[in-house]
Design an enzyme around this catalytic site. Structure first.
Site, mmCIF file in Angstrom:
data_model
loop_
_atom_site.group_PDB
_atom_site.id
_atom_site.type_symbol
_atom_site.label_atom_id
_atom_site.label_comp_id
_atom_site.label_asym_id
_atom_site.label_seq_id
_atom_site.Cartn_x
_atom_site.Cartn_y
_atom_site.Cartn_z
ATOM 1 N N ASP A 178 68.019 80.316 41.156
ATOM 2 C CA ASP A 178 68.667 80.969 40.025
ATOM 3 C C ASP A 178 68.316 80.207 38.753
ATOM 4 O OD1 ASP A 178 69.906 82.788 41.734
ATOM 5 O OD2 ASP A 178 71.724 81.565 41.918
ATOM 6 N N ASP B 158 69.980 78.354 35.631
ATOM 7 C CA ASP B 158 71.231 77.777 35.134
ATOM 8 C C ASP B 158 71.028 77.366 33.678
ATOM 9 O OD1 ASP B 158 72.845 77.726 37.637
ATOM 10 O OD2 ASP B 158 71.225 76.414 38.309
#
Length: 215
Positions: free
Chosen positions: A140, A142
């Site tokens: 992902d 961040d």
């Protein structure tokens, strides 16, 4: 010439200077290996004694995290998430096809155009700053948005809509002087949101207010 004020590390900053010799006796072998390859440690959110900072050593595996305390006298270099964003090293990453990297290519010009003080954290931020492998194709993205002044809920919602169009999941923390809140939670209009503070989680209606209600 006046001396520069000492750097006060903040959560998510990356610090260099800790060596395997400074690890406590209960440190696992992988932590020794990480510091032996000149990996930085990550500043974590906790109350530290004067002259010390709470940090975490990252290993190769996701579950390899070792919390400890680092004397500030050992700090040789500090890289903040905002510096990672300014350097834009993702533009020459060998895996530009990764969704998180494509998301950065898509989002960075827009966030810069909004004059936000933002940075990259997590495994990708660690890799971009250190040059050590930490992210992978399914990572992902961040991000951190530094907000010393209140960030309106309307702007937070607009930012969430922007991140929803990114090619991967984007997790964004808004850093206030009191601690951090999830951008999505603040933008969704909840009466109270979870604030990550140095002393623990708190439920609060205004993340910028001094008066807070313990969770």
């Amino acid at each position: 010439m006046a001396n520069k004020p000492p750097v006060v590390p903040s959560p998510h900053d990356l610090l260099w200077g800790l060596t395997p010799q400074q690890l406590p006796a209960d440190a696992p072998a992988w932590a020794h290996a990480a510091l032996a390859r000149n990996a930085p440690v990550v500043v974590r959110r906790a109350v530290a004694e004067p002259g010390w900072v709470a940090v975490g050593v990252r290993g190769v595996a996701r579950e390899q995290r070792f919390a400890m305390w680092m004397p500030l006298t050992l700090m040789r270099r500090c890289v903040r998430p905002e510096a990672i964003a300014r350097a834009q090293r993702w533009t020459c990453h060998k895996h530009l096809q990764w969704p998180a990297l494509r998301a950065l290519l898509y989002l960075a010009p827009q966030l810069n155009g909004m004059h936000l003080n933002w940075g990259v954290t997590g495994s990708l931020g660690f890799e971009l700053a250190s040059g050590l492998t930490a992210a992978h194709a399914a990572s992902d993205l961040d991000l951190l948005i530094r907000a010393p002044q209140p960030l309106s809920r309307a702007l937070a919602k607009n930012l969430c809509d922007l991140f929803d169009h990114a090619p991967c999941r984007v997790d964004v923390q808004v850093e206030t002087p009191q601690g951090a809140v999830a951008l999505r939670e603040w933008g969704n209009g909840a009466m109270r949101v979870m604030l990550k503070s140095n002393t623990g989680p708190l439920l609060i209606s205004d993340p910028w207010a001094v008066q807070r209600t313990a969770a």
